[in-house]
Design an enzyme around this catalytic site. Sequence first.
Site, PDB file in Angstrom:
ATOM      1  CB  THR A 125      -0.968  -0.005   1.252  1.00  0.00           C
ATOM      2  OG1 THR A 125      -1.635  -1.423   1.305  1.00  0.00           O
ATOM      3  CG2 THR A 125      -2.019   1.146   1.289  1.00  0.00           C
ATOM      4  CG  ASP A 207      34.181  19.000  32.000  1.00  0.00           C
ATOM      5  OD1 ASP A 207      33.092  18.857  32.589  1.00  0.00           O
ATOM      6  OD2 ASP A 207      34.681  17.834  31.410  1.00  0.00           O
TER       7      ASP A 207
HETATM    8  C1  SPV Z   1      31.892  14.081  29.432  1.00  0.00           C
HETATM    9  O1  SPV Z   1      31.602  13.766  27.932  1.00  0.00           O
HETATM   10  O2  SPV Z   1      31.643  15.011  29.766  1.00  0.00           O
HETATM   11  C2  SPV Z   1      32.618  13.084  29.906  1.00  0.00           C
HETATM   12  C3  SPV Z   1      33.510  12.028  29.218  1.00  0.00           C
HETATM   13  O3  SPV Z   1      32.654  12.920  31.143  1.00  0.00           O
HETATM   14  S1  SPV Z   1      34.971  12.804  29.082  1.00  0.00           S
HETATM   15  O4  SPV Z   1      35.060  14.050  28.694  1.00  0.00           O
HETATM   16  O5  SPV Z   1      35.888  11.694  28.326  1.00  0.00           O
HETATM   17  O6  SPV Z   1      35.422  12.592  30.533  1.00  0.00           O
HETATM   18 MG    MG Z   2      31.792  14.624  31.914  1.00  0.00          MG
END
Ligand code: SPV
Ligand code: MG
Length: 435
Positions: A125, A207
């Site tokens: 279909t 980070d």
């Molecule tokens: C992230 O993507 O933030 C992680 C993985 O924690 S790493 O950056 O490899 O630590």
């Molecule tokens: Mg991380």
Amino acid sequence: MQNKKTVYLGVSGDFIHHGIINIINEAQKYGTLIIGCLNDKALAEHKRLPYLTYEKRKKILENIKGVDTVIEQSDWDYSVNIKKLKPDYLIHGDDWKSGPQALVRENSKKALEEYGGQLIEIQYTKDVSTSSLSEDYYKNRGAPEIRKGMLRRLIKSKKTIRIIEAHSPISALISEKMHYISDKVNRQFDGFWSSSLTDSTEMGKPDIELLDLSHRAKNISDIFEVTSKPMIVDLDTGGLPEHFIHSVNRLDRLGVSAVIIEDKTGLKKNSLFGNEVEQTQADMNEFANKIKIGKNSQISQDFMIIARIESLILEKGMNDALKRANKYVKCGADGIMIHSRQKNPDEILEFGKKFRVNFPDVPLICVPSSFNEIYSDDLSNAGFNIIIYANQLMRASYKAMYDTAYSILKHNRSKEIENKLISIKEILKLIPGTE
Ligand code: SPV
Ligand code: MG
């Protein structure tokens, strides 16, 4: 006289439309209709996971007029059930003559020939298909409970799941729709990773657990507005146990499937720095207790808390990593992520092998950012259930923006970079709802 011949029809039953009713009507003409409802395992390696669980789909199919019996089909290949049931007829739409299903067709034909069964192919279909309907459907559906439960369903039904980092709704949209289809495979990403590294980078921040949960949750919620696949969230160290409880609650309510917390303490730095910067691993018992507290405070059954082990990153050795894995699983962790910053995957593979001796069924996760030569099939064969591509989309977009900005200044116009850019027409088409 009742017609005793049997007809077999395989369907997923996720979306019932007139094309399926057409084939059911046709099938009934040949005899008693047995429907093989393809379960999650049969489908997940080849298509996106159905919206409804197998039990719900089976119930719907059982209640369709003309359907006599519904049984489970656990393989993508129909021949397994055909050999078992030996139906007089197998009925299928003629759309499987080419493409990834052609091999299934061949195997089914061979299985039928073994005992004299017949293949009936009816005209497909044309104006409808489950796949096209599901794309439309998914555009508007991301009910938190359904999305959340998808990760556990995927772990159960797929040998290995592919997860990709999404730092923004647009990166998630691109990944949600991306497919690679050949004669043999249909690959797609199964879900998203909310990375602390790329969320921070997107904001021009280091980070170091700087973005607060409100910021991370808003970003996840924005991604959820335009996608439907499940999400695993990188929650760094998880913070203080008392705070972790609230984070778990919030993300669980939002529809996140899992959080991963790493066994570090104090000011967390990105793992890929290893011991080049000062980082401290958490006390094993304290971290295990955090996991336990988190597990006791989640709202839904489906939500997962995964423990990430930093022993290899911080050069504490394989035995320390395995000892911690043992402890964290015993304290309730729903899975283990083992991280490494080596170029070579040996230590990850060794961990996988040794971990599997004691824990054959506990989900095992890795992030192959530095050991990027290894194919996902090899990680899969080494026992890894989830592979996270943690930062590639952010790195790709940074490079593209950098080169574009440079080119405009260099040439004093934008023409030279134009062929590397998406056209304005395409970008307008990309976003659903743009006219
Ligand atoms: C992230 O993507 O933030 C992680 C993985 O924690 S790493 O950056 O490899 O630590
Ligand atoms: Mg991380």
